[in-house]
Motif scaffolding. Structure first.
Motif, mmCIF file in Angstrom:
data_model
loop_
_atom_site.group_PDB
_atom_site.id
_atom_site.type_symbol
_atom_site.label_atom_id
_atom_site.label_comp_id
_atom_site.label_asym_id
_atom_site.label_seq_id
_atom_site.Cartn_x
_atom_site.Cartn_y
_atom_site.Cartn_z
ATOM 1 N N VAL A 1 0.807 -1.226 0.000
ATOM 2 C CA VAL A 1 0.000 0.000 0.000
ATOM 3 C C VAL A 1 0.837 1.271 0.000
ATOM 4 O O VAL A 1 0.286 2.364 -0.096
ATOM 5 C CB VAL A 1 -0.960 0.031 1.214
ATOM 6 N N GLY A 2 2.156 1.175 0.104
ATOM 7 C CA GLY A 2 2.948 2.399 0.144
ATOM 8 C C GLY A 2 4.432 2.127 0.256
ATOM 9 O O GLY A 2 4.879 0.971 0.210
ATOM 10 N N LEU A 3 5.185 3.226 0.407
ATOM 11 C CA LEU A 3 6.644 3.154 0.491
ATOM 12 C C LEU A 3 7.143 3.944 1.686
ATOM 13 O O LEU A 3 6.598 5.003 2.016
ATOM 14 C CB LEU A 3 7.286 3.730 -0.782
ATOM 15 N N VAL A 4 8.184 3.428 2.321
ATOM 16 C CA VAL A 4 8.962 4.186 3.294
ATOM 17 C C VAL A 4 10.301 4.474 2.631
ATOM 18 O O VAL A 4 11.080 3.558 2.349
ATOM 19 C CB VAL A 4 9.171 3.409 4.607
ATOM 20 N N ARG A 5 10.533 5.736 2.320
ATOM 21 C CA ARG A 5 11.752 6.106 1.618
ATOM 22 C C ARG A 5 12.970 5.926 2.510
ATOM 23 O O ARG A 5 12.871 5.848 3.732
ATOM 24 C CB ARG A 5 11.652 7.553 1.147
ATOM 25 N N ALA A 6 14.106 5.892 1.876
ATOM 26 C CA ALA A 6 15.355 5.698 2.611
ATOM 27 C C ALA A 6 15.599 6.819 3.608
ATOM 28 O O ALA A 6 16.255 6.607 4.640
ATOM 29 C CB ALA A 6 16.523 5.601 1.630
ATOM 30 N N ASP A 7 15.055 8.014 3.325
ATOM 31 C CA ASP A 7 15.232 9.133 4.251
ATOM 32 C C ASP A 7 14.165 9.174 5.339
ATOM 33 O O ASP A 7 14.115 10.112 6.129
ATOM 34 C CB ASP A 7 15.233 10.454 3.488
ATOM 35 N N GLY A 8 13.281 8.155 5.401
ATOM 36 C CA GLY A 8 12.259 8.087 6.428
ATOM 37 C C GLY A 8 10.916 8.636 6.007
ATOM 38 O O GLY A 8 9.933 8.496 6.748
ATOM 39 N N GLY A 9 10.801 9.246 4.843
ATOM 40 C CA GLY A 9 9.518 9.762 4.381
ATOM 41 C C GLY A 9 8.559 8.638 4.025
ATOM 42 O O GLY A 9 8.965 7.559 3.586
ATOM 43 N N LEU B 1 1.878 6.977 0.935
ATOM 44 C CA LEU B 1 0.798 6.001 0.786
ATOM 45 C C LEU B 1 0.252 6.079 -0.633
ATOM 46 O O LEU B 1 -0.007 7.164 -1.153
ATOM 47 C CB LEU B 1 -0.321 6.287 1.783
ATOM 48 N N ASN B 2 0.046 4.913 -1.226
ATOM 49 C CA ASN B 2 -0.539 4.825 -2.557
ATOM 50 C C ASN B 2 0.106 5.817 -3.530
ATOM 51 O O ASN B 2 -0.570 6.643 -4.153
ATOM 52 C CB ASN B 2 -2.052 5.078 -2.486
ATOM 53 N N PRO B 3 1.411 5.762 -3.705
ATOM 54 C CA PRO B 3 2.030 6.637 -4.706
ATOM 55 C C PRO B 3 1.584 6.234 -6.117
ATOM 56 O O PRO B 3 0.972 5.178 -6.304
ATOM 57 C CB PRO B 3 3.528 6.399 -4.495
ATOM 58 N N LEU B 4 1.892 7.039 -7.101
ATOM 59 C CA LEU B 4 1.517 6.721 -8.474
ATOM 60 C C LEU B 4 2.128 5.380 -8.888
ATOM 61 O O LEU B 4 3.263 5.048 -8.485
ATOM 62 C CB LEU B 4 1.996 7.825 -9.406
ATOM 63 N N PRO B 5 1.395 4.582 -9.683
ATOM 64 C CA PRO B 5 1.930 3.265 -10.068
ATOM 65 C C PRO B 5 3.292 3.330 -10.737
ATOM 66 O O PRO B 5 4.075 2.375 -10.654
ATOM 67 C CB PRO B 5 0.861 2.737 -11.033
ATOM 68 N N GLU C 1 -5.042 -5.774 -9.999
ATOM 69 C CA GLU C 1 -4.613 -5.158 -11.249
ATOM 70 C C GLU C 1 -5.639 -4.139 -11.745
ATOM 71 O O GLU C 1 -5.272 -3.062 -12.233
ATOM 72 C CB GLU C 1 -4.401 -6.254 -12.306
ATOM 73 N N ALA C 2 -6.921 -4.461 -11.602
ATOM 74 C CA ALA C 2 -7.964 -3.514 -12.015
ATOM 75 C C ALA C 2 -7.880 -2.225 -11.211
ATOM 76 O O ALA C 2 -8.050 -1.120 -11.754
ATOM 77 C CB ALA C 2 -9.341 -4.166 -11.868
ATOM 78 N N ALA C 3 -7.614 -2.334 -9.918
ATOM 79 C CA ALA C 3 -7.475 -1.139 -9.078
ATOM 80 C C ALA C 3 -6.200 -0.384 -9.424
ATOM 81 O O ALA C 3 -6.172 0.855 -9.425
ATOM 82 C CB ALA C 3 -7.475 -1.538 -7.606
ATOM 83 N N ARG C 4 -5.128 -1.109 -9.750
ATOM 84 C CA ARG C 4 -3.863 -0.445 -10.102
ATOM 85 C C ARG C 4 -4.033 0.462 -11.307
ATOM 86 O O ARG C 4 -3.460 1.563 -11.365
ATOM 87 C CB ARG C 4 -2.790 -1.502 -10.385
ATOM 88 N N ARG C 5 -4.829 0.041 -12.270
ATOM 89 C CA ARG C 5 -5.037 0.836 -13.473
ATOM 90 C C ARG C 5 -5.814 2.116 -13.182
ATOM 91 O O ARG C 5 -5.836 3.021 -14.019
ATOM 92 C CB ARG C 5 -5.767 -0.002 -14.522
ATOM 93 N N ARG C 6 -6.437 2.189 -12.018
ATOM 94 C CA ARG C 6 -7.123 3.413 -11.596
ATOM 95 C C ARG C 6 -6.277 4.225 -10.618
ATOM 96 O O ARG C 6 -6.756 5.206 -10.045
ATOM 97 C CB ARG C 6 -8.444 3.045 -10.890
ATOM 98 N N GLY C 7 -5.044 3.768 -10.383
ATOM 99 C CA GLY C 7 -4.187 4.456 -9.427
ATOM 100 C C GLY C 7 -4.565 4.159 -7.990
ATOM 101 O O GLY C 7 -4.378 5.009 -7.108
ATOM 102 N N GLU C 8 -5.065 2.957 -7.731
ATOM 103 C CA GLU C 8 -5.532 2.565 -6.396
ATOM 104 C C GLU C 8 -4.877 1.258 -5.962
ATOM 105 O O GLU C 8 -4.363 0.495 -6.780
ATOM 106 C CB GLU C 8 -7.063 2.395 -6.403
ATOM 107 N N CYS C 9 -4.927 1.004 -4.660
ATOM 108 C CA CYS C 9 -4.415 -0.250 -4.096
ATOM 109 C C CYS C 9 -5.593 -1.044 -3.527
ATOM 110 O O CYS C 9 -6.230 -0.591 -2.567
ATOM 111 C CB CYS C 9 -3.400 0.008 -2.987
#
Length: 644
Positions: free
Chosen positions: A327-335, A338-342, A594-602
């Protein structure tokens, strides 16, 4: 002439004994010695005279009596010259005095140590434990969730410090939490605002410190003082623990955050509850989703290493785990994102935010080959429609509810507010609104005649918040010490229960289901609520406890929840499943992802309408295996993380 007392002999003897004891140690020893002699000497005489082998002469028998008395009283009973007998008795008495004193000192020391332990004044010598400061009803869900979170740990401990008797705390916890698994719960008595007493639970070596908000009007001030005491006891530079606190009133949020420091996390109960009330009112069933995600009994948020995914896109990562939902990413700098662009690239050192059964179950497994392309549909975006919302009751959080609702709804939407004092309600929402037209009505929400005039079934959604009748609150406060304490939260819950009774009658008469979201303070009252099974309830105390526990286990979750509850960020939605795949077609859940991914969703789960009224799951399924095949109808919902 003075009258004589006509009391029984037993009472007179008891009175004499009490008078004797009150005379002091010297008098007590003297009378005790005389009493012993009065019993031992005659008894020894009888023993000697009744013994057939006793000496025949009177002098011999008296000597035998003396030996018996000496042995009984542990003073030797030596026979010889008067000087020899006197020296023997003196040595025996000195030895008896020293032995008795030594035994007394040992007993007193042990008793003092036992009492000290029972008072809870000793220091907890633990490391990597969780410290809970304060005592309220929230201690039980907090401790219960920590026990569940530590279920896969070989050894864990929770240290509780509160100005309450240690034994009472332990008994209450044992009653409410009989199964504590491998987790030890250690209670200590002390003030949470005293740095010296805070040291009893070793916050310096803890992995997390939770500051519970006590009840009452001064609860937030107590939280701030506790945070300041924690800073004094453990300076921030030497603190490795995650500090999580909560305040009820938003006016005290900034102050508490300053006291907690830049690395502390302070939750505002008013703000969070208002946001969840609005989100759930517009998306029925959302409260069940949050309940599932926030407790440690099912699936919850974790981070997983992005092994092998560095340089690839976030959209590709969605189908890279079979039993976990990305559902999201934790960047290397701690940021946190949630749900970034595919198309977002995963960098080296980034970690994935996933929903998973546990922190060790996020195992990579590519399931992209399971996607059924023929089943995916592309539905046009739903047109934004104006909404009619009914808000029953008014309290400190209601203005935030109005402000949040104004950010979510489309232009032209209407909110009708029914409150005991509509003047107070108007004053609490004087700010200009962009999308929402608010109309205030004065009335008692527990009066069925007031509700009957509203045409409740015509509204798109109904929100019931806890409202206190000022007259009832004043009567409870003036009830006197003989009456049980009754808080404003309990009074508000009582009025909410009555309102729900009338709303259920209205729904039954109209033969339609109301879209109803209810605020409660006590989870026990939720169980009494006259509402359909699986209805949406926002229980403030339990919800904040779950949030605090989650953040204490993973500090990055503070940013995750901040975005989830913000109208500007991504949040969970329940959307018609037929907008994603063909209705009544059995497909692997990977196809829905996959259907949700094409809408930019998780996509993270689904809810079956057929099971919505049946517990314990109420048709909800979070984080299903993507290889699992599912058949969703046009009435079922897909649970997605999306911006709108």
């Amino acid at each position: 002439m003075a009258q004589e007392h006509t009391t029984s002999l037993r009472l007179r003897l008891r009175y004499r004994f009490d008078h004797l004891v009150a005379g002091g140690t010297t008098a007590l020893i003297g009378w005790l010695g005389l009493a012993c002699l009065a019993v031992v000497v005659p008894a020894s005489t009888v023993l000697v005279w009744s013994d057939r082998s006793a000496p025949a002469t009177l002098a011999g028998r008296l000597t035998a009596v003396w030996v018996s008395v000496g042995q009984t009283l542990k003073i030797g009973g030596a026979v010889g010259s008067p000087v020899y007998v006197l020296a023997s008795v003196t040595l025996a008495l000195v030895a008896l005095l020293f032995v008795s004193t030594l035994v007394s000192l040992i007993t007193t020391g042990i008793n003092r140590r036992i009492m000290s332990l029972r008072l809870g004044h000793s220091t907890v010598l633990e490391a990597g434990h969780t410290v809970v400061l304060g005592w309220s009803d929230q201690i039980f869900p907090v401790a219960g969730e920590l026990v569940a979170a530590n279920a896969n740990q070989r050894r864990s401990a929770i240290a509780v410090l509160a100005p309450k008797d240690k034994v009472e705390m332990e008994e209450e916890i044992a009653t409410r939490l009989p199964d504590r698994g491998r987790t030890r719960i250690i209670c200590r008595n002390g003030s949470t605002t005293d740095p010296a007493e805070l040291a009893r639970v070793s916050p310096r070596t803890a992995k997390a410190v939770l500051v519970l908000p006590p009840g009452g009007r001064t609860g937030d001030a107590h939280v701030v003082k506790t945070l300041l005491a924690l800073n004094a006891a453990v300076p921030e530079a030497g603190r490795g623990a995650v500090v999580v606190a909560a305040v009820r009133d938003s006016r005290h949020h900034a102050t508490a955050r300053l006291a907690a420091g830049p690395d502390g996390h302070v939750l505002c109960v008013d703000d969070i509850i208002a946001r969840l009330l609005v989100q759930t009112a517009r998306r029925p069933g959302l409260s069940l989703v949050y309940q599932e995600l926030l407790d440690f009994a099912g699936d919850e948020f974790y981070t997983a290493p992005a092994d092998g995914l560095a340089g690839r896109t976030f959209g590709e990562a969605l189908l890279s785990f079979a039993t976990s939902s990305v559902v999201g990413l934790v960047r290397a700098d701690g940021g946190v994102a949630l749900n970034p662009l595919p198309g977002t690239t995963i960098g080296t050192g980034d970690r994935l935010i996933v929903l998973s059964r546990d922190d060790d179950t996020a195992v990579p497994a590519d399931v992209s080959a399971l996607v059924d392309e023929d089943a995916i549909v592309t539905a046009p975006p739903a047109a934004a429609l104006a909404e009619r919302v009914l808000l029953l009751g008014w309290n400190r959080r209601a203005p935030f509810v109005v402000d949040q609702l104004d950010q979510y709804v489309s232009p032209g939407s209407c909110l009708d507010v029914v409150a005991l004092d509509d003047g107070d309600a108007r004053g609490g929402t004087a700010a200009a609104r962009r999308n929402l037209d608010v109309v205030f009505h004065g009335g008692d929400i527990t009066d069925p005649r007031v509700l009957a005039k509203l045409d409740v079934p015509s509204y798109d959604s109904v929100i019931v918040v806890g409202e206190v009748d000022p007259g009832a609150a004043g009567a409870a406060a003036a009830g006197g010490a003989a009456e049980p304490a009754y808080s404003e939260e309990a009074l508000a819950d009582d009025r909410t229960l009555v309102t729900l009774l009338h709303l259920r009658a209205i729904a039954e008469a109209a033969r339609r289901e109301l879209v109803l979201t209810t605020e409660m303070s006590d989870d026990g009252n939720r169980l009494l609520a006259p509402a359909r099974e699986g209805a949406d309830f926002i229980v403030s105390g339990r919800l904040i406890s779950l949030l605090m526990t989650q953040i204490s286990e993973s500090r990055y979750l503070a940013d995750v929840f901040e975005e989830l509850f913000d109208a500007e960020g991504s949040e969970f939605h329940l959307k018609p499943a037929s907008d994603y795949v063909r209705a009544d077609r059995e497909v692997p859940f990977a196809t829905l992802v996959e259907a949700a991914r094409r809408r930019g969703e998780c996509a993270v789960g689904y809810r079956l309408r057929a099971g919505a009224g049946t517990g314990p799951g109420h048709g909800l399924r979070i984080n299903p295996d993507k290889r699992e095949r599912v058949r969703l109808t046009g009435e079922d919902w897909l649970i997605v993380l999306a911006e709108s």
